[in-house]
Design a protein around this motif. Structure first.
Motif, PDB file in Angstrom:
ATOM      1  N   HIS A  55       0.853  -1.182   0.000  1.00  0.00           N
ATOM      2  CA  HIS A  55       0.000   0.000   0.000  1.00  0.00           C
ATOM      3  C   HIS A  55       0.887   1.231   0.000  1.00  0.00           C
ATOM      4  CE1 HIS A  55      -3.204   2.809   1.420  1.00  0.00           C
ATOM      5  NE2 HIS A  55      -3.975   1.981   0.747  1.00  0.00           N
ATOM      6  N   SER A  56       0.381   2.292  -0.620  1.00  0.00           N
ATOM      7  CA  SER A  56       1.193   3.509  -0.735  1.00  0.00           C
ATOM      8  C   SER A  56       1.383   4.218   0.596  1.00  0.00           C
ATOM      9  CB  SER A  56       0.555   4.474  -1.730  1.00  0.00           C
ATOM     10  OG  SER A  56      -0.772   4.800  -1.310  1.00  0.00           O
ATOM     11  N   GLU A  57       0.486   3.976   1.579  1.00  0.00           N
ATOM     12  CA  GLU A  57       0.564   4.634   2.868  1.00  0.00           C
ATOM     13  C   GLU A  57       0.491   3.601   3.986  1.00  0.00           C
ATOM     14  OE1 GLU A  57      -1.789   8.694   1.418  1.00  0.00           O
ATOM     15  OE2 GLU A  57      -2.608   7.420   3.015  1.00  0.00           O
ATOM     16  N   SER A  58       0.742   4.054   5.209  1.00  0.00           N
ATOM     17  CA  SER A  58       0.596   3.184   6.364  1.00  0.00           C
ATOM     18  C   SER A  58      -0.877   3.073   6.737  1.00  0.00           C
ATOM     19  CB  SER A  58       1.396   3.730   7.553  1.00  0.00           C
ATOM     20  OG  SER A  58       2.756   3.773   7.249  1.00  0.00           O
ATOM     21  N   THR A  59      -1.309   1.887   7.184  1.00  0.00           N
ATOM     22  CA  THR A  59      -2.677   1.664   7.631  1.00  0.00           C
ATOM     23  C   THR A  59      -2.680   1.379   9.122  1.00  0.00           C
ATOM     24  OG1 THR A  59      -2.534  -0.688   7.105  1.00  0.00           O
ATOM     25  CG2 THR A  59      -3.359   0.773   5.375  1.00  0.00           C
ATOM     26  N   VAL A  60      -3.813   1.659   9.781  1.00  0.00           N
ATOM     27  CA  VAL A  60      -3.919   1.526  11.231  1.00  0.00           C
ATOM     28  C   VAL A  60      -5.127   0.647  11.549  1.00  0.00           C
ATOM     29  CG1 VAL A  60      -4.179   2.738  13.429  1.00  0.00           C
ATOM     30  CG2 VAL A  60      -2.920   3.807  11.545  1.00  0.00           C
ATOM     31  N   VAL A  61      -4.936  -0.333  12.437  1.00  0.00           N
ATOM     32  CA  VAL A  61      -6.007  -1.211  12.908  1.00  0.00           C
ATOM     33  C   VAL A  61      -6.176  -0.960  14.394  1.00  0.00           C
ATOM     34  CG1 VAL A  61      -6.802  -3.588  13.132  1.00  0.00           C
ATOM     35  CG2 VAL A  61      -5.408  -2.933  11.164  1.00  0.00           C
ATOM     36  N   THR A 105      -7.378  -2.109  17.938  1.00  0.00           N
ATOM     37  CA  THR A 105      -7.628  -3.363  18.630  1.00  0.00           C
ATOM     38  C   THR A 105      -7.871  -3.084  20.108  1.00  0.00           C
ATOM     39  OG1 THR A 105      -5.330  -3.805  19.219  1.00  0.00           O
ATOM     40  CG2 THR A 105      -6.017  -4.468  17.021  1.00  0.00           C
ATOM     41  N   ALA A 106      -8.240  -4.154  20.826  1.00  0.00           N
ATOM     42  CA  ALA A 106      -8.471  -4.029  22.260  1.00  0.00           C
ATOM     43  C   ALA A 106      -7.181  -3.725  23.002  1.00  0.00           C
ATOM     44  CB  ALA A 106      -9.108  -5.312  22.802  1.00  0.00           C
ATOM     45  N   ARG A 107      -6.042  -3.974  22.386  1.00  0.00           N
ATOM     46  CA  ARG A 107      -4.751  -3.731  23.028  1.00  0.00           C
ATOM     47  C   ARG A 107      -4.100  -2.423  22.573  1.00  0.00           C
ATOM     48  NH1 ARG A 107      -2.112  -9.769  22.271  1.00  0.00           N
ATOM     49  NH2 ARG A 107      -3.934 -10.967  22.974  1.00  0.00           N
ATOM     50  N   GLY A 108      -4.763  -1.688  21.673  1.00  0.00           N
ATOM     51  CA  GLY A 108      -4.197  -0.438  21.191  1.00  0.00           C
ATOM     52  C   GLY A 108      -4.197  -0.392  19.680  1.00  0.00           C
ATOM     53  N   ARG A 109      -3.472   0.560  19.125  1.00  0.00           N
ATOM     54  CA  ARG A 109      -3.423   0.754  17.675  1.00  0.00           C
ATOM     55  C   ARG A 109      -2.270  -0.045  17.063  1.00  0.00           C
ATOM     56  NH1 ARG A 109      -5.745   6.010  15.797  1.00  0.00           N
ATOM     57  NH2 ARG A 109      -7.092   6.748  17.487  1.00  0.00           N
ATOM     58  N   LEU A 110      -2.566  -0.730  15.957  1.00  0.00           N
ATOM     59  CA  LEU A 110      -1.565  -1.520  15.232  1.00  0.00           C
ATOM     60  C   LEU A 110      -1.275  -0.811  13.912  1.00  0.00           C
ATOM     61  CD1 LEU A 110       0.123  -4.091  14.828  1.00  0.00           C
ATOM     62  CD2 LEU A 110      -1.901  -5.160  13.850  1.00  0.00           C
ATOM     63  N   HIS A 111      -0.045  -0.298  13.762  1.00  0.00           N
ATOM     64  CA  HIS A 111       0.369   0.432  12.553  1.00  0.00           C
ATOM     65  C   HIS A 111       1.094  -0.531  11.616  1.00  0.00           C
ATOM     66  CE1 HIS A 111      -0.440   4.546  14.130  1.00  0.00           C
ATOM     67  NE2 HIS A 111      -0.271   3.937  15.295  1.00  0.00           N
ATOM     68  N   LEU A 112       0.649  -0.572  10.358  1.00  0.00           N
ATOM     69  CA  LEU A 112       1.262  -1.433   9.338  1.00  0.00           C
ATOM     70  C   LEU A 112       1.910  -0.535   8.306  1.00  0.00           C
ATOM     71  CD1 LEU A 112      -1.662  -3.983   8.962  1.00  0.00           C
ATOM     72  CD2 LEU A 112       0.433  -4.266  10.277  1.00  0.00           C
ATOM     73  N   ASP A 113       3.235  -0.591   8.213  1.00  0.00           N
ATOM     74  CA  ASP A 113       4.007   0.308   7.339  1.00  0.00           C
ATOM     75  C   ASP A 113       3.931  -0.175   5.906  1.00  0.00           C
ATOM     76  OD1 ASP A 113       5.645   2.184   6.324  1.00  0.00           O
ATOM     77  OD2 ASP A 113       7.488   1.346   7.133  1.00  0.00           O
ATOM     78  N   GLY A 114       3.215   0.564   5.058  1.00  0.00           N
ATOM     79  CA  GLY A 114       3.146   0.240   3.627  1.00  0.00           C
ATOM     80  C   GLY A 114       2.380  -1.031   3.321  1.00  0.00           C
TER      81      GLY A 114
END
Length: 483
Positions: free
Chosen positions: A460-466, A468-477
């Protein structure tokens, strides 16, 4: 090999000082030296070393012998003759031959090298990535000089990194195999050593895919065009344009082989990472041995040395045999855990060379284990505990399957995942990220499946954020889809 003869000659120190005088003059742009010039330079260069305190008469035969070995080249200088007698006496001047200077530099580098100074060049990886991107931009902009400079720097940086890695693992192998190192010395450096190798392995794993992608970006701009531009700006005037192009083409092939694997095998970066992991395992094994030695207070080596001293100190051969029997206990017939039925006829102390054979069971002869008497005992089973554990396992599986279905129906974005969905997502991400491998220099999408659902990772051209119950999960590209 004749060029290295001065290193083993009787006056090797004097020969080395003479060559250092030529190197000193070369640094001041003076190429040709007479014997008197060499003696004058050594007066200020050699200091208190007696091997360097040479006069012009002492230097002349040394220069002649170095000329015979082809380390120096000799020519006649008639301008030094002030009279006819001096002209007939022939004044010779000397200079380094091309191969002789390389030999001298090799000897000086070996003498100045610190063999205990070894490290992995971890910080070179981001420089390689930056230079690779700059190379692609320079080739696209048709900047010949910048292409040449970037290619030259990439080749030098990678050569330095490879040389450092080879020296580091050679030194590490000596450390692991040696018996001279003390436990205190090893324990004081083991944390820094393990941290250094782990950081290098982590950075190599992180930068290798990025470097492979950067190499693909450079190749998209045209490899042959890049090679031609580098050869056009190459300043090695004694090489033809075809030879320069062939040289830069071979260097680029070496660069790509380092970070892009082929069908024939792994890339050099992958081999280096495997070597790093093996080295970490070897250091941990050495740490375990050192720890056991410190715990026991005595090492196996010291035990064997003491035992050898006891054998050497025995007064007679019979005493040495008695010590051998007491230490190794290999002479009695009970070495197979069996005794003779009549111990009075054949006592246990009689050597098995002299004692009668003892009958042993077939099980002991074939398997090395003595036969067990009777049938095996009945296995006690706790059926209630087994049933309860099985029910808990099935309940956990049902909850996990329900969470997986909920994850597939609702997706992972624009909502917050509960604890069960978070566990399933992390498990699927682990499987998908483990399956990601470089293909043709690019990282394509990868998948992971569990409980009837499949997670797909796509670039993906940008980072996406999920959320969750444990906090935010950032996926780089990366972008995640579950179905």
């Amino acid at each position: 090999m004749k060029l290295f003869a001065f290193t083993t000659a009787e006056k090797r120190a004097e020969y080395l000082w003479v060559l250092r005088a030529f190197d000193h003059a070369r640094a001041n742009y003076v190429v040709l030296l007479h014997a008197a010039d060499v003696a004058r330079i050594l007066d200020g260069l050699a200091g208190d070393d007696p091997a360097g305190q040479l006069g012009a008469g002492d230097v002349t035969p040394l220069l002649e012998q170095l000329h015979v070995w082809e380390v120096l080249e000799r020519s006649y200088d008639g301008t030094r003759a002030a009279t006819l007698a001096e002209y007939r006496n022939r004044h010779f001047v000397y200079q380094f031959s091309q191969a002789g200077y390389q030999v001298f530099r090799a000897v000086e580098d070996a003498l100045a090298a610190r063999l205990d100074d070894a490290s992995l060049s971890r910080l070179a990886l981001p420089d390689l990535l930056a230079d690779m991107n700059d190379l692609a931009a320079a080739n696209r902009a048709a900047d010949n000089d910048l292409v040449y400079r970037k290619l030259n720097r990439l080749d030098a940086t990678l050569s330095d990194m490879a040389g450092r890695a080879a020296q580091f693992y050679l030194t590490l192998g000596d450390l692991v195999r040696t018996t001279e190192i003390t436990p205190e010395t090893f324990m004081s450096h083991k944390d820094a050593l393990l941290t250094h190798m782990r950081e290098f392995s982590s950075d190599l794993s992180r930068y290798a895919p990025k470097l492979a992608a950067a190499i693909a970006l450079v190749e998209d701009t045209g490899v042959e065009t890049m090679v031609a531009r580098a050869a056009a700006s190459d300043e090695r005037v004694f090489l033809g344009i075809d030879e320069r192009e062939a040289d830069w083409r071979a260097r680029w092939a070496g660069l790509t082989h380092w970070f892009v694997g082929s069908e024939a095998g792994l890339s050099e970066s992958e081999r280096l990472r495997e070597g790093t992991m093996s080295a970490i395992a070897a250091v941990l094994s050495l740490l375990r041995r050192v720890t056991e030695t410190r715990k026991g207070g005595v090492s196996r080596e010291s035990q064997l040395r003491h035992l050898a001293g006891w054998f050497a100190a025995t007064p007679t051969e019979d005493a040495a045999h008695a010590l051998f029997r007491a230490v190794f206990d290999l002479g009695r017939p009970r070495h197979l855990s069996m005794v003779h039925p009549d111990a009075d006829i054949i006592p246990d102390t009689r050597s098995w060379w002299e004692a009668q054979p003892v009958e042993i069971s077939r099980t002991l002869a074939e398997t090395g284990r003595p036969p067990s008497p009777g049938l095996p005992a009945r296995v006690q089973r706790n059926e209630g505990s087994v049933r309860r554990l099985r029910e808990e396992q099935l309940t956990a599986q049902r909850l996990r399957a329900a969470a997986a279905q909920s994850l597939a129906r609702g997706g992972v974005y624009e909502r917050e995942l509960d604890e069960a969905e978070t566990d399933v997502l992390l498990s699927l991400l682990n499987a998908a990220l483990t399956a990601r491998v470089p293909v043709s220099g690019r990282l394509k999408s990868s998948t992971g499946s569990e409980n009837g659902v499949k997670l797909t990772l796509s670039p993906h051209s940008e980072s996406t954020v999920v959320r969750t119950a444990r906090g935010r999960l950032h996926l780089d590209g990366l972008q995640v889809s579950v179905r």
